[in-house]
Design an enzyme around this catalytic site. Structure first.
Site, PDB file in Angstrom:
ATOM      1  N   PRO A 188       0.804  -1.226   0.000  1.00 29.96           N
ATOM      2  CA  PRO A 188       0.000   0.000   0.000  1.00 29.96           C
ATOM      3  C   PRO A 188       0.840   1.280   0.000  1.00 29.96           C
ATOM      4  O   PRO A 188       0.449   2.282  -0.603  1.00 29.96           O
ATOM      5  CB  PRO A 188      -0.825  -0.134   1.282  1.00 29.96           C
ATOM      6  CG  PRO A 188      -0.979  -1.619   1.469  1.00 29.96           C
ATOM      7  CD  PRO A 188       0.328  -2.198   1.005  1.00 29.96           C
ATOM      8  N   ILE A 199     -11.319   6.690 -34.343  1.00 30.41           N
ATOM      9  CA  ILE A 199     -11.628   6.339 -35.726  1.00 30.41           C
ATOM     10  C   ILE A 199     -12.994   5.673 -35.842  1.00 30.41           C
ATOM     11  O   ILE A 199     -13.747   5.911 -36.792  1.00 30.41           O
ATOM     12  CB  ILE A 199     -10.518   5.431 -36.312  1.00 30.41           C
ATOM     13  CG1 ILE A 199      -9.238   6.261 -36.520  1.00 30.41           C
ATOM     14  CG2 ILE A 199     -10.957   4.778 -37.614  1.00 30.41           C
ATOM     15  CD1 ILE A 199      -8.017   5.438 -36.887  1.00 30.41           C
ATOM     16  N   GLU A 233       4.558  -3.092 -13.220  1.00 26.79           N
ATOM     17  CA  GLU A 233       5.971  -3.470 -13.402  1.00 26.79           C
ATOM     18  C   GLU A 233       6.849  -2.261 -13.737  1.00 26.79           C
ATOM     19  O   GLU A 233       7.751  -2.333 -14.566  1.00 26.79           O
ATOM     20  CB  GLU A 233       6.096  -4.570 -14.462  1.00 26.79           C
ATOM     21  CG  GLU A 233       5.436  -5.859 -14.010  1.00 26.79           C
ATOM     22  CD  GLU A 233       5.855  -7.046 -14.839  1.00 26.79           C
ATOM     23  OE1 GLU A 233       7.067  -7.228 -15.058  1.00 26.79           O
ATOM     24  OE2 GLU A 233       4.969  -7.804 -15.259  1.00 26.79           O
TER      25      GLU A 233
END
Length: 416
Positions: free
Chosen positions: A132, A370, A396
């Protein structure tokens, strides 16, 4: 040493096509369902195990590919199918890499097979590093591991967060502090075997993307593991800590997490090995969104002509494809370097992860644009791909951390 090449050999092409077929036929049709359910897709994992994709043998073959391209090719194809389901299939690999990076041959042979189980009884594993109050700042880690010499056991206490497969895994690999005075150099990795008392799942997170992948807290309350579960062994740990203490006395220790120095940090060793693979995941998601957008632009008509006949859209697609190919090249370079023992003198691993993850966010956002209103609905997959892509710049090592690593490597300055 394998020479660097941009041409896949016949075996690699066969594996690529096999994985693409699995992604197209099994993963994609199930993607929307498991994204909505926000549950681990056990039937898909089992199907992957039955055909040999979810197995130690398969990942070992790709990991030891002398060109270094086995893993990135596999990751790109699986994540082309769907990021959430693919992460459920490959998430165990991060724990396996943690053992490969830090463990002994005996530990590798003992624990990695248990991480996968069998096709009839599949298992998953979890790598537990973040906390945390300690995500990018690994030096702030509080989970402690204390050695009970009388029983030759390590006692672990603390809370881990953002753990893929946390709590539902059989084997957990936990990074903990063994010497708090050494900061990030005082960490070690431990195996927590299946069914160990004191380990419990905490909060399960409801996420913006990759919702088919289980992410949760892992709570460790007086978790006792045998001395043999210390990755690398006690002797190696004592030697490493002694070197770190010597450097501390010389004033060489104390740089921010991820900085220079020759004393290896357990979590960082795992992330260094996996960053190009994460880049490949991002390339797969970006490529998937680009292909949907290209198909839509060539088949959808507005004002009496295909959407792609609008130069503004055509140029976007040209840029999307260019960035995807550039990202893949960075990933392949880093993967080849890592496999062939080439040092990342310019943080090439972080470069590949940084660029590919940013490309995934940009390309998926452009794909939504798009497709217009359709792109914003769940009737089309680019909405999900855009949500999924956000994770690549976070887990990561955030994009900010990657830039920090690159800047420190290039300059030799412990930039904060």
């Amino acid at each position: 040493m394998a020479g660097f090449t941009l041409e896949l050999n016949d075996d690699q092409k066969q594996v690529r096509d096999w994985l693409h077929g699995f992604a197209e036929d099994v993963i994609r049709p199930a993607a929307a369902e498991w994204d909505e359910r926000e549950e681990t897709p056990w039937p898909i994992i089992q199907e992957a195990a039955k055909v040999g994709i979810y197995s130690l043998d398969f990942y070992a073959q790709q990991y030891f590919d002398p060109t270094g391209l086995g893993i990135p090719v596999a990751m790109e194809e699986l994540f082309w199918g769907d990021a959430g389901i693919a992460l459920s299939i490959v998430g165990t690999g991060l724990a396996a890499v943690g053992v490969l990076a830090n463990g002994t041959e005996e530990q590798i042979g003992t624990w990695i097979p248990q991480m996968y189980g069998t096709p009839d009884d599949v298992k998953v594993a979890a790598f537990c590093s973040s906390e945390p109050d300690a995500g990018s700042d690994v030096a702030a880690m509080r989970t402690r591991a204390v050695y009970d010499e009388a029983k030759d056991e390590w006692v672990l206490n603390g809370t881990k967060t953002w753990a893929t497969n946390g709590g539902i895994a059989g084997v957990h690999v936990v990074v903990a502090v063994v010497d708090p005075e050494l900061g990030s150099r005082g960490h070690a990795s431990f195996i927590v075997p299946p069914g160990t008392p004191g380990l419990a799942q905490g909060q399960k997170f409801k996420k913006h993307g990759i919702r088919a992948s289980h992410t949760a807290e892992v709570v460790l309350d007086d978790v006792r593991v045998p001395g043999s579960c210390l990755l690398g062994g006690k002797e190696k740990l004592d030697e490493r800590l002694a070197r770190a203490r010597e450097k501390a006395r010389e004033g060489a220790v104390g740089s921010p997490a991820g900085g220079g120095g020759s004393v290896k940090n357990a979590a960082m060793a795992t992330f260094e090995a996996s960053r190009p693979a994460v880049g490949a995941m991002a390339v797969g998601t970006a490529r998937a969104a680009y292909e949907v957008a290209l198909d839509y632009a060539t088949t959808r008509h507005q004002f009496g002509r295909p959407v792609i006949d609008n130069q503004g859209v055509a140029f976007q697609l040209a840029d999307m494809r260019t960035r995807i190919d550039a990202a893949r090249l960075l990933v392949w370079r880093a993967s080849w370097m890592a496999t062939n023992g080439k040092p990342f003198t310019a943080a090439e691993g972080s470069m590949s992860k940084l660029y590919a993850s940013e490309v995934a966010k940009e390309v998926t956002a452009q794909a939504v644009q798009i497709l217009g209103g359709n792109g914003y609905t769940r009737e089309y997959p680019v909405e999900r791909m855009h949500r999924d892509a956000a994770i690549y710049t976070i887990f990561e090592g955030t994009s900010e951390i990657q830039r920090l690593v690159i800047a420190r490597t290039l300059s030799g300055v412990p930039i904060r």
